[in-house]
Design an enzyme around this catalytic site. Sequence first.
Site, PDB file in Angstrom:
ATOM      1  N   THR A 143       0.822  -1.209   0.000  1.00  0.00           N
ATOM      2  CA  THR A 143       0.000   0.000   0.000  1.00  0.00           C
ATOM      3  C   THR A 143       0.857   1.260   0.000  1.00  0.00           C
ATOM      4  O   THR A 143       0.860   2.025   0.961  1.00  0.00           O
ATOM      5  CB  THR A 143      -0.936   0.029   1.221  1.00  0.00           C
ATOM      6  OG1 THR A 143      -0.145  -0.166   2.401  1.00  0.00           O
ATOM      7  CG2 THR A 143      -1.984  -1.042   1.137  1.00  0.00           C
ATOM      8  N   THR A 160       4.028  -6.068   4.788  1.00  0.00           N
ATOM      9  CA  THR A 160       5.149  -6.035   5.740  1.00  0.00           C
ATOM     10  C   THR A 160       5.529  -7.389   6.323  1.00  0.00           C
ATOM     11  O   THR A 160       6.666  -7.573   6.743  1.00  0.00           O
ATOM     12  CB  THR A 160       4.838  -5.066   6.899  1.00  0.00           C
ATOM     13  OG1 THR A 160       3.653  -5.503   7.581  1.00  0.00           O
ATOM     14  CG2 THR A 160       4.651  -3.649   6.386  1.00  0.00           C
ATOM     15  N   ASP A 161       4.598  -8.349   6.362  1.00  0.00           N
ATOM     16  CA  ASP A 161       4.864  -9.583   7.103  1.00  0.00           C
ATOM     17  C   ASP A 161       6.032 -10.387   6.536  1.00  0.00           C
ATOM     18  O   ASP A 161       6.778 -11.007   7.292  1.00  0.00           O
ATOM     19  CB  ASP A 161       3.613 -10.452   7.155  1.00  0.00           C
ATOM     20  CG  ASP A 161       2.577  -9.920   8.136  1.00  0.00           C
ATOM     21  OD1 ASP A 161       2.893  -8.971   8.875  1.00  0.00           O
ATOM     22  OD2 ASP A 161       1.448 -10.449   8.162  1.00  0.00           O
ATOM     23  N   LYS A 178      11.156  -7.661  10.711  1.00  0.00           N
ATOM     24  CA  LYS A 178       9.982  -7.078  11.346  1.00  0.00           C
ATOM     25  C   LYS A 178       9.926  -7.576  12.781  1.00  0.00           C
ATOM     26  O   LYS A 178       9.817  -8.775  13.028  1.00  0.00           O
ATOM     27  CB  LYS A 178       8.709  -7.466  10.589  1.00  0.00           C
ATOM     28  CG  LYS A 178       7.439  -6.832  11.157  1.00  0.00           C
ATOM     29  CD  LYS A 178       6.221  -7.191  10.323  1.00  0.00           C
ATOM     30  CE  LYS A 178       4.964  -6.549  10.907  1.00  0.00           C
ATOM     31  NZ  LYS A 178       3.747  -6.868  10.112  1.00  0.00           N
TER      32      LYS A 178
END
Length: 412
Positions: free
Chosen positions: A82, A158-159, A235
């Site tokens: 996004t 992001t994962d 992350k």
Amino acid sequence: MTQLFVSGDLVHCDYGGKKRNGVYITDRDGMAVVKLDSGYNIGVTPDACSFVTRSPPSPQKKTDVPQNRSLSNLAIVSTGGTIASRIDYRTGSVTSQFDASDILIAIPELAEIANYRTIPLATILSENMTPAIWQDLARAVFDEIKGGAQGIIVTHGTDTMAYSAAALSFMLDTPVPIIFVGSQRSADRPSSDNAMNAICAASVATSGLGEVAVVMHATTNDDYCAIHRGTRVRKMHTSRRDAFRSLGVEPIGTVAYPSREVTLSPGAVRRGTQKPALHDKIEPRCGLLQFYPGMSPDILKAYEGYAGLIIAGTGLGHTGTVLIPQLRHLAESGTLLVMTSQCLNGRVCDRVYDTGRDLLAAGVLEGGDMLPEAALVKMMWVLGNEKDTKKAAGLMQADLKGECTRRSAHGL
């Protein structure tokens, strides 16, 4: 009597003892989901809502994308992330935009930084990323570099972004920045990080960097983004805006906001250092296994026939001794075994304790200070490009793209 609503209806609802305005989105498990004016969603009983009016469809206005010859030409390759998302206030939903005009409407500051060409490669949740898509992504990015793009932005969930950034680090030699960027919070939330992350990513994509990096919020405030090397980032939080961290090394730079000033560390690879090259072969028959107390050796039987296996061991790189015979069997059968640590900081050293020495004797290689996921991606790449077992083992312990260091700095 329960009222029936249509997605996009403007409603009043009773919540927390107050009458609140919002947009009806859908019915879920017998509750009405309503997006409040604040941007947050709540669930209330349908009886608590009263109809106000039906909202007309949101206009989808397109504008010509201005081209400024004095600015750099960037490519945005989207995998479903996004970099720009926009709220449809009729339905309350958020949609990702891949058209350059949509992106500039959503984040107009981007037009001050560069011109953009957009390539919608995939529209997936990042947990559905695969090695095959990494190959498609590397080829698409390489084509844009050969086509004259002065920087590439890859939008990504992001994962699993750290896996993909590592994959492109190994698969591409790049003279220009390749910047992965995502958003921890969608555009419909007041605390969204998508616009600032995108602006900072574009700033780095026009900078003097010459490698693959991840650019995300460095703090919970809107003050600056960190530039993380693609093989050293992870992350570290499920939802915080500053979830991404460089581990074992410092970030390779920062981007101040809103000034957009990019500062690169001395160790960052500079633009133009490498000639463009694509090395897109991958061996997908590799696994990543985290050891836990009481683990049965039978679990290792699932990896028979695998080309390689990364083990995330405890501390300096250990497993229970009961696993060692089965690990020896895998090594003798041709599976490349590399030990990393669950600790993430520090490095593996299997010569301190008896268990470590036994693992080395069984054929397990030390992975130094490589992160487990970076080690997995590296193993897929190494075994896809090198069939000689001894040479592949040597490559796994060599520093190819900044994924491992000869020594760990104090405090990292």
